[in-house]
Design a protein around this motif. Structure first.
Motif, PDB file in Angstrom:
ATOM      1  N   THR A 175      50.181  -9.583 -39.827  1.00 22.09           N
ATOM      2  CA  THR A 175      50.711  -8.216 -39.777  1.00 22.09           C
ATOM      3  C   THR A 175      49.961  -7.340 -40.774  1.00 22.09           C
ATOM      4  O   THR A 175      49.621  -6.196 -40.485  1.00 22.09           O
ATOM      5  N   LEU A 176      49.657  -7.902 -41.926  1.00 26.22           N
ATOM      6  CA  LEU A 176      48.928  -7.154 -42.950  1.00 26.22           C
ATOM      7  C   LEU A 176      47.552  -6.726 -42.404  1.00 26.22           C
ATOM      8  O   LEU A 176      47.140  -5.571 -42.561  1.00 26.22           O
ATOM      9  N   ALA A 177      46.879  -7.651 -41.736  1.00 23.69           N
ATOM     10  CA  ALA A 177      45.553  -7.344 -41.193  1.00 23.69           C
ATOM     11  C   ALA A 177      45.648  -6.220 -40.157  1.00 23.69           C
ATOM     12  O   ALA A 177      44.821  -5.311 -40.134  1.00 23.69           O
ATOM     13  N   GLN A 178      46.712  -6.255 -39.336  1.00 23.59           N
ATOM     14  CA  GLN A 178      46.886  -5.211 -38.318  1.00 23.59           C
ATOM     15  C   GLN A 178      47.122  -3.850 -38.960  1.00 23.59           C
ATOM     16  O   GLN A 178      46.549  -2.843 -38.556  1.00 23.59           O
ATOM     17  N   VAL A 179      47.983  -3.850 -39.973  1.00 25.94           N
ATOM     18  CA  VAL A 179      48.317  -2.595 -40.646  1.00 25.94           C
ATOM     19  C   VAL A 179      47.073  -2.027 -41.330  1.00 25.94           C
ATOM     20  O   VAL A 179      46.807  -0.826 -41.294  1.00 25.94           O
ATOM     21  N   ARG A 180      46.260  -2.910 -41.925  1.00 22.89           N
ATOM     22  CA  ARG A 180      45.082  -2.455 -42.646  1.00 22.89           C
ATOM     23  C   ARG A 180      43.970  -1.994 -41.725  1.00 22.89           C
ATOM     24  O   ARG A 180      43.247  -1.061 -42.045  1.00 22.89           O
ATOM     25  N   SER A 181      43.829  -2.676 -40.575  1.00 23.07           N
ATOM     26  CA  SER A 181      42.661  -2.432 -39.742  1.00 23.07           C
ATOM     27  C   SER A 181      42.558  -0.969 -39.344  1.00 23.07           C
ATOM     28  O   SER A 181      41.484  -0.398 -39.345  1.00 23.07           O
ATOM     29  N   ILE A 182      43.691  -0.333 -39.078  1.00 25.95           N
ATOM     30  CA  ILE A 182      43.618   1.028 -38.577  1.00 25.95           C
ATOM     31  C   ILE A 182      43.198   2.003 -39.679  1.00 25.95           C
ATOM     32  O   ILE A 182      42.350   2.852 -39.461  1.00 25.95           O
ATOM     33  N   SER A 183      43.731   1.847 -40.905  1.00 24.62           N
ATOM     34  CA  SER A 183      43.313   2.797 -41.951  1.00 24.62           C
ATOM     35  C   SER A 183      41.896   2.492 -42.442  1.00 24.62           C
ATOM     36  O   SER A 183      41.194   3.368 -42.931  1.00 24.62           O
ATOM     37  N   ASP A 184      41.457   1.237 -42.290  1.00 28.11           N
ATOM     38  CA  ASP A 184      40.113   0.858 -42.737  1.00 28.11           C
ATOM     39  C   ASP A 184      39.011   1.389 -41.833  1.00 28.11           C
ATOM     40  O   ASP A 184      37.927   1.715 -42.276  1.00 28.11           O
ATOM     41  N   MET A 185      39.310   1.428 -40.524  1.00 27.09           N
ATOM     42  CA  MET A 185      38.247   1.681 -39.556  1.00 27.09           C
ATOM     43  C   MET A 185      37.825   3.132 -39.444  1.00 27.09           C
ATOM     44  O   MET A 185      36.766   3.434 -38.931  1.00 27.09           O
ATOM     45  N   ILE A 186      38.705   4.028 -39.858  1.00 30.88           N
ATOM     46  CA  ILE A 186      38.427   5.414 -39.522  1.00 30.88           C
ATOM     47  C   ILE A 186      38.427   6.338 -40.723  1.00 30.88           C
ATOM     48  O   ILE A 186      38.966   6.038 -41.783  1.00 30.88           O
ATOM     49  N   ASP A 187      37.812   7.484 -40.463  1.00 32.48           N
ATOM     50  CA  ASP A 187      37.816   8.545 -41.435  1.00 32.48           C
ATOM     51  C   ASP A 187      38.593   9.675 -40.753  1.00 32.48           C
ATOM     52  O   ASP A 187      38.164  10.198 -39.739  1.00 32.48           O
ATOM     53  N   VAL A 188      39.783   9.976 -41.255  1.00 29.15           N
ATOM     54  CA  VAL A 188      40.623  10.970 -40.568  1.00 29.15           C
ATOM     55  C   VAL A 188      40.696  12.270 -41.345  1.00 29.15           C
ATOM     56  O   VAL A 188      40.884  12.254 -42.560  1.00 29.15           O
ATOM     57  N   SER A 189      40.558  13.382 -40.639  1.00 29.86           N
ATOM     58  CA  SER A 189      40.794  14.690 -41.251  1.00 29.86           C
ATOM     59  C   SER A 189      41.893  15.388 -40.465  1.00 29.86           C
ATOM     60  O   SER A 189      42.079  15.108 -39.278  1.00 29.86           O
ATOM     61  N   TYR A 190      42.575  16.279 -41.124  1.00 27.40           N
ATOM     62  CA  TYR A 190      43.668  17.003 -40.481  1.00 27.40           C
ATOM     63  C   TYR A 190      43.411  18.499 -40.561  1.00 27.40           C
ATOM     64  O   TYR A 190      42.930  18.987 -41.580  1.00 27.40           O
ATOM     65  N   VAL A 191      43.708  19.171 -39.475  1.00 30.38           N
ATOM     66  CA  VAL A 191      43.614  20.625 -39.445  1.00 30.38           C
ATOM     67  C   VAL A 191      44.959  21.106 -38.946  1.00 30.38           C
ATOM     68  O   VAL A 191      45.569  20.472 -38.083  1.00 30.38           O
ATOM     69  N   ARG A 192      45.404  22.210 -39.487  1.00 32.31           N
ATOM     70  CA  ARG A 192      46.719  22.709 -39.110  1.00 32.31           C
ATOM     71  C   ARG A 192      46.597  23.763 -38.007  1.00 32.31           C
ATOM     72  O   ARG A 192      45.743  24.645 -38.101  1.00 32.31           O
ATOM     73  N   GLN A 193      47.422  23.632 -36.978  1.00 34.20           N
ATOM     74  CA  GLN A 193      47.543  24.704 -35.986  1.00 34.20           C
ATOM     75  C   GLN A 193      48.908  25.307 -36.235  1.00 34.20           C
ATOM     76  O   GLN A 193      49.930  24.694 -35.927  1.00 34.20           O
ATOM     77  N   LYS A 194      48.928  26.503 -36.831  1.00 30.00           N
ATOM     78  CA  LYS A 194      50.222  27.036 -37.292  1.00 30.00           C
ATOM     79  C   LYS A 194      51.158  27.352 -36.145  1.00 30.00           C
ATOM     80  O   LYS A 194      52.357  27.202 -36.242  1.00 30.00           O
ATOM     81  N   GLU A 195      50.592  27.844 -35.036  1.00 33.03           N
ATOM     82  CA  GLU A 195      51.442  28.141 -33.872  1.00 33.03           C
ATOM     83  C   GLU A 195      50.881  27.394 -32.677  1.00 33.03           C
ATOM     84  O   GLU A 195      49.659  27.298 -32.543  1.00 33.03           O
ATOM     85  N   ALA A 196      51.767  26.893 -31.812  1.00 33.11           N
ATOM     86  CA  ALA A 196      51.303  26.176 -30.628  1.00 33.11           C
ATOM     87  C   ALA A 196      50.924  27.200 -29.553  1.00 33.11           C
ATOM     88  O   ALA A 196      51.722  27.547 -28.691  1.00 33.11           O
ATOM     89  N   LEU A 197      49.678  27.708 -29.647  1.00 33.27           N
ATOM     90  CA  LEU A 197      49.251  28.779 -28.735  1.00 33.27           C
ATOM     91  C   LEU A 197      48.376  28.267 -27.601  1.00 33.27           C
ATOM     92  O   LEU A 197      47.697  29.035 -26.940  1.00 33.27           O
ATOM     93  N   GLY A 198      48.354  26.938 -27.415  1.00 35.46           N
ATOM     94  CA  GLY A 198      47.600  26.379 -26.289  1.00 35.46           C
ATOM     95  C   GLY A 198      46.536  25.391 -26.728  1.00 35.46           C
ATOM     96  O   GLY A 198      46.143  25.343 -27.897  1.00 35.46           O
ATOM     97  N   LEU A 199      46.078  24.603 -25.744  1.00 26.85           N
ATOM     98  CA  LEU A 199      45.103  23.551 -26.028  1.00 26.85           C
ATOM     99  C   LEU A 199      43.761  24.123 -26.502  1.00 26.85           C
ATOM    100  O   LEU A 199      43.134  23.598 -27.422  1.00 26.85           O
TER     101      LEU A 199
END
Ligand code: G1P
Length: 302
Positions: free
Chosen positions: A94-118
């Protein structure tokens, strides 16, 4: 005439996940929880999409979030408490599964303040993406495929150096829930006769009887960076929203766009029935759950 544009396509490294929608189709479950975090068997919907991107060579994940979406950020972050607990209890798998996802990627977040469409959501990543092609993944379209759907699109993108969308045939009134293309099939090495299309027009959510074909856009796109100018150029469309489909129509004025009827099975996991179908079929395929779950289903007097 079809021709290959040598040198036009650089590697696609970035996958964009719009995740700021309100999830109204899944209320009340999505009142306080993002729909992207609904679990299919034991993994949140968005993780299926992220794994598809990773398996297609895109490790740079950009998630467009809105209010109340912090569970997504926590999911892809390292959880020291959880890892410590699993380690001390000796739960190595379970530890390996939990770790694999945060290890594999580089994630950035951007905020969309209003849901104005795709389209509006995609425009939010303009600076982060820069002048390179990128993919867009709608995580409520879950696709089970031998070759990941994004990878199938990538092959077309790298051949033609152009934008490519995933297509699926949808018959009957449901076609009005999709972006629909008007397109001609083209021959492509290694593909069947009606697999690859050159797109001539696109309509977002056409009224019944007005769809240009039965070819619906499914939530996987490889886009060239000119799409940002097209999004900036268009007015709100269906539902008063800035639609990605409308921006693709605008892009068609200056660039070719291709559509691929991908190999694989798609589930509309943003819909309750589609979500249930995906849950049952994914559970049946699991080596740890499949056999007892099949037995249980057989025992029901249906
Ligand atoms: C979005 C797109 C639509 C596409 C669909 C695929 O619509 O706007 O063009 O066909 O995803 O799932 P939504 O389902 O967000 O209304």
């Amino acid at each position: 005439m079809e021709f290959r544009i040598e040198g036009m396509s650089s590697k696609v490294r970035k996958a964009v996940f719009p995740a700021a929608g309100l999830g109204t189709r899944f209320l009340p479950a999505t009142k306080a929880q993002p729909k992207e975090m609904l679990p299919l068997v034991d993994k949140p919907l968005i993780q299926y999409g992220v794994e598809e991107a990773i398996h297609s060579g895109m490790n740079n994940i950009i998630i467009v979030t809105g209010r109340g979406k912090s569970a997504i950020e926590d999911h892809f972050d390292v959880s020291f408490e959880l890892e410590h607990m699993l380690e001390t209890r000796g739960k190595r798998d379970t530890l390996a599964q939990v770790r694999s996802i945060s290890d594999m990627i580089d994630v950035s977040y951007v905020r969309q303040k209003e849901a104005l469409g795709l389209g509006h959501a995609v425009l939010r990543v303009k600076e982060l993406v820069g002048p390179e092609p990128f993919s867009v993944v709608l995580s409520d379209d879950v696709i089970d495929a031998e070759i990941p759907c994004l990878q199938q699109l990538l092959e077309i993108h790298s051949f033609y150096g152009a934008s490519v969308v995933a297509l699926m045939e949808v018959d009957g009134p449901e076609i009005s829930s999709y972006g629909v293309v008007n397109a001609d099939p083209i021959a492509h090495p290694g593909l069947g006769d009606h697999s690859l299309y050159r797109i001539h027009n696109l309509v977002e959510k056409p009224k019944q009887g007005e769809a240009p074909s039965n070819l619906a856009i499914i939530g996987r796109y490889i886009l060239t960076p000119e799409i940002f100018e097209s999004i900036e150029a268009i007015a709100p469309g269906s539902g008063g929203e800035i639609q990605l489909t409308d921006s693709l129509k605008h892009l068609l004025r200056s660039r070719p766009i291709y559509g691929l009827k991908f190999e694989g099975k798609r589930y509309d996991a943003g819909d309750k029935l589609g979500f249930l179908k995906a849950t049952v079929e994914f559970a049946l395929k699991r080596h740890d759950l499949g056999a007892p779950f099949r037995q249980y289903l057989k025992s029901l007097s249906l």
